[in-house]
Design a protein around this motif. Structure first.
Motif, PDB file in Angstrom:
ATOM      1  N   PRO B   2      31.398  37.460  41.445  1.00 19.24           N
ATOM      2  CA  PRO B   2      32.564  36.831  42.069  1.00 19.24           C
ATOM      3  C   PRO B   2      32.512  35.307  41.918  1.00 19.24           C
ATOM      4  O   PRO B   2      31.445  34.721  42.068  1.00 19.24           O
ATOM      5  N   ASN B   3      33.640  34.702  41.610  1.00 19.11           N
ATOM      6  CA  ASN B   3      33.658  33.247  41.556  1.00 19.11           C
ATOM      7  C   ASN B   3      34.919  32.714  42.217  1.00 19.11           C
ATOM      8  O   ASN B   3      35.865  33.465  42.471  1.00 19.11           O
ATOM      9  N   PRO B   4      34.947  31.402  42.504  1.00 15.98           N
ATOM     10  CA  PRO B   4      36.048  30.813  43.276  1.00 15.98           C
ATOM     11  C   PRO B   4      37.403  30.880  42.577  1.00 15.98           C
ATOM     12  O   PRO B   4      38.431  30.635  43.203  1.00 15.98           O
ATOM     13  N   ALA B   5      37.432  31.218  41.281  1.00 15.54           N
ATOM     14  CA  ALA B   5      38.716  31.294  40.590  1.00 15.54           C
ATOM     15  C   ALA B   5      39.356  32.679  40.764  1.00 15.54           C
ATOM     16  O   ALA B   5      40.448  32.926  40.266  1.00 15.54           O
ATOM     17  N   PHE B   6      38.677  33.565  41.463  1.00 17.98           N
ATOM     18  CA  PHE B   6      39.175  34.936  41.629  1.00 17.98           C
ATOM     19  C   PHE B   6      40.533  34.993  42.324  1.00 17.98           C
ATOM     20  O   PHE B   6      40.776  34.294  43.305  1.00 17.98           O
ATOM     21  N   THR B   7      41.414  35.868  41.823  1.00 15.67           N
ATOM     22  CA  THR B   7      42.672  36.148  42.517  1.00 15.67           C
ATOM     23  C   THR B   7      42.446  37.359  43.420  1.00 15.67           C
ATOM     24  O   THR B   7      41.375  37.981  43.379  1.00 15.67           O
ATOM     25  N   VAL B   8      43.474  37.703  44.207  1.00 20.56           N
ATOM     26  CA  VAL B   8      43.375  38.878  45.076  1.00 20.56           C
ATOM     27  C   VAL B   8      43.003  40.111  44.244  1.00 20.56           C
ATOM     28  O   VAL B   8      42.113  40.887  44.603  1.00 20.56           O
ATOM     29  N   GLU B   9      43.682  40.268  43.117  1.00 19.87           N
ATOM     30  CA  GLU B   9      43.424  41.442  42.265  1.00 19.87           C
ATOM     31  C   GLU B   9      41.999  41.441  41.723  1.00 19.87           C
ATOM     32  O   GLU B   9      41.370  42.491  41.637  1.00 19.87           O
ATOM     33  N   ASP B  10      41.517  40.236  41.360  1.00 19.76           N
ATOM     34  CA  ASP B  10      40.139  40.164  40.850  1.00 19.76           C
ATOM     35  C   ASP B  10      39.145  40.659  41.896  1.00 19.76           C
ATOM     36  O   ASP B  10      38.215  41.396  41.590  1.00 19.76           O
ATOM     37  N   PHE B  11      39.372  40.242  43.148  1.00 23.86           N
ATOM     38  CA  PHE B  11      38.481  40.718  44.210  1.00 23.86           C
ATOM     39  C   PHE B  11      38.543  42.245  44.307  1.00 23.86           C
ATOM     40  O   PHE B  11      37.529  42.916  44.389  1.00 23.86           O
ATOM     41  N   CYS B  12      39.769  42.754  44.269  1.00 22.69           N
ATOM     42  CA  CYS B  12      39.941  44.207  44.402  1.00 22.69           C
ATOM     43  C   CYS B  12      39.250  44.973  43.296  1.00 22.69           C
ATOM     44  O   CYS B  12      38.901  46.134  43.460  1.00 22.69           O
ATOM     45  N   LYS B  13      39.114  44.328  42.130  1.00 29.28           N
ATOM     46  CA  LYS B  13      38.515  45.038  40.993  1.00 29.28           C
ATOM     47  C   LYS B  13      37.008  44.863  40.956  1.00 29.28           C
ATOM     48  O   LYS B  13      36.331  45.536  40.209  1.00 29.28           O
TER      49      LYS B  13
END
Lengths: 211, 341
Positions: B2-13
């Motif tokens: 995980p990194n600070p550029a993550f979007t909501v969808e990135d977190f979900c994936k």
């Protein structure tokens, strides 16, 4: 609901079982039979067939225990085994059916989860809408979501269980998230929602910390 | 990672994120709390991502503990007294017991079995969609209690009929068709919906007890406890709360909601009618439906009287006489018609 064992504990229990421990076999049944039943029932919607599948599966496991491979996720291992077994059963029953998703009785229904965290009035209608949208996805895709977002399996494991490519798994996850984004964001961003989310999150963490 | 550029969808994936939401551990809690402390602007996205994942949860059907225990018994018995010869294949393919393989490998048996299967499936489907599902019918003045195969209890009011789909106990979606009036106490089944179809609407049960009345060309649902979802052809679904009465109008199938005391609407189960808060025409309509009679008022002023109390509805004659006494009216009976004057 999700299995409380760590990967190391999974490995340990599985190895004990493979080495012939009757207690470990018994523990496997106690820990996983209900969970396997739930998955099997969603797939095939027939109590008798699920019970028969589990019966054959556990007999087979016991008989072949010395020759089984290792695993650090027993749920994954058993899901894959049960699904293959049930697939064989339905193939036998639907010889004449050309549907490519053989589990044509399957039902994976998204349930409205009990909302205690966020204000109820806000979500009620919107939530039902999102759920209805998600429930419209093809059964195969919902099975993928079930394995990943409910059972906590990895993309690789879900792909192996369903005997599809990992790329199809990614695609499905993207479709589901697009649906959620389209229908959830607007509602959750409406006035005050984030406040209640923040409070909700605080409660969530407090619960986690308190065990 | 995980990194600070993550979007909501990135977190979900993100697998570590999913695992944290589903099965948080001390370790993952520490990790994500640190992450949020380091990147406070990501907190709303993380909250939304949690919300997303929690939305994608599915209904499941639990096995009964008794069934599981019985199954265990069967498995352990078979292990101790093996009746089958050793399994031949090593990979995870179902190895059918010998007796099965013996018959189903013979070609003519495949043909015969296929025919039997199509027939029974066909009959099952037909039963489910047409009239051979079990139908219960009550006569005027009679109330019947019906226990369905799934454990749900239905009290069917007089002059009503209820059609029940076959093998209710095993269906993913339990369905019944109602004409008349009934009180439903639905057995909870995880992952198994219960739907009551009426001529004007369908009531989908999300858990528990309610009264449905389809008489006089309108469907009327009173919710006692739990939650139901009501839908008609013309109006998308509406969720009812306990104490709500929904009236579906016959013409445009619009749903109108009002708050009521549910007890006033299901007293018929115990063979009485509560008069409080109901107009005389309403009371008369319900007696007519129950007994299959016609009740007429000679004097329009009678209709304006407000009544209180209960009326026993076991015997038609007594009930109507008692109503006359309360109204201080005379009753003249001609055939099935009663005239109050």
């Amino acid at each position: 609901m999700n299995s409380p064992l760590t990967p190391a504990e999974h490995t340990l229990l599985w190895n004990d079982f493979r080495n012939g421990s009757q207690a470990a076999f018994s523990q496997l049944y106690e820990l996983f039979s209900a969970d396997l039943y739930r998955y099997g029932y969603n797939l095939i919607r027939n109590r008798q067939l699920v019970e028969d599948g589990l019966h054959e599966l556990f007999l087979h496991l016991h008989e072949k225990r010395h020759r089984l491979g290792p695993t650090d996720n027993i749920r994954f291992y058993l899901y894959r085994a049960l699904r293959r077994r049930l697939l064989d059963t339905v193939t036998r029953l639907n010889k004449l059916d050309s549907d490519d998703y053989l589990f044509n009785q399957a039902e994976f229904l998204i349930k409205p989860y009990e909302q205690t965290l966020v204000e109820e009035q806000l979500i009620e209608q919107q939530k039902l809408l999102v759920i209805a949208q998600l429930n419209k996805l093809p059964k195969r895709q919902k099975e993928i979501l079930y394995l990943i977002y409910m059972k906590g399996l990895t993309y690789q494991q879900a792909a192996e269980i369903m005997e599809i490519t990992i790329k199809s798994v990614y695609n499905t996850v993207n479709v589901a998230l697009t649906t959620l984004r389209a229908h959830v964001r607007t509602s959750f961003d409406q006035g005050g929602a984030l406040w209640s989310l923040t409070i909700g999150l605080l409660i969530y963490f407090t619960k986690i910390l308190l065990g | 990672m995980p990194n600070p550029a993550f979007t909501v969808e990135d977190f979900c994936k993100d697998p570590t994120f999913i695992r944290w939401v589903l099965t948080p551990t001390d370790e993952s809690n520490r990790f994500w709390q640190t992450f949020m402390a380091d990147h406070p602007h990501k907190v709303p996205d993380i909250q939304l991502a949690i919300e997303y994942i929690k939305t994608i949860q599915f209904s499941e059907t639990d096995p009964s503990p008794a069934d599981l225990a019985q199954l265990k018994q069967r498995i352990w018995n078979d292990i101790e007294n093996p009746v089958h010869p050793p399994y031949r294949r090593t990979e995870f393919r179902p190895d059918s017991p010998v007796r099965k393989t013996a018959w189903y490998q013979r070609p003519y048996w495949v043909a015969a079995a296929a025919i039997v299967l199509i027939l029974s499936l066909g009959i099952g489907w037909w039963a489910y969609n047409s009239t051979t599902g079990l139908t219960y019918q009550t006569a005027y003045g009679k109330i019947q209690e019906i226990k369905l195969a799934d454990g749900s209890l239905v009290t069917l009011n007089a002059n009503s009929s209820l059609k029940v789909a076959d093998n209710m106990g095993d269906r993913a979606i339990r369905e019944v068709w109602l004409r008349g009036e009934a009180y439903f106490d639905i057995a909870k089944r995880k992952g198994s919906k219960f739907i009551v179809h009426t001529p004007e609407a369908q009531v989908e049960v999300l858990g528990t007890e309610f009264n449905v009345n389809t008489r006089r060309e309108q469907t009327n649902v009173v919710l006692h406890e739990g939650k139901v979802q009501l839908s008609t052809e013309n109006q998308s679904s509406l969720v009812m709360k306990p104490g709500d009465m929904a009236i579906v109008s016959p013409k445009n199938q619009q749903i109108q909601l009002k708050r009521v005391q549910p007890e006033l609407y299901d007293a018929w189960k115990k063979s009485y009618l509560i008069l409080d808060g109901k107009s005389l025409p309403e009371i008369i309509a319900s007696l007519e439906d129950t007994f299959g009679v016609t009740i007429k008022l000679a004097d329009g002023k009678l209709a304006e009287k407000t009544l209180t109390g209960k009326l026993r509805t076991e015997v038609a004659e007594d009930c109507i006489d008692n109503l006359a006494i309360i109204l201080d009216a005379e009753v003249i009976k001609t055939g099935d018609t009663y005239l109050f004057e």
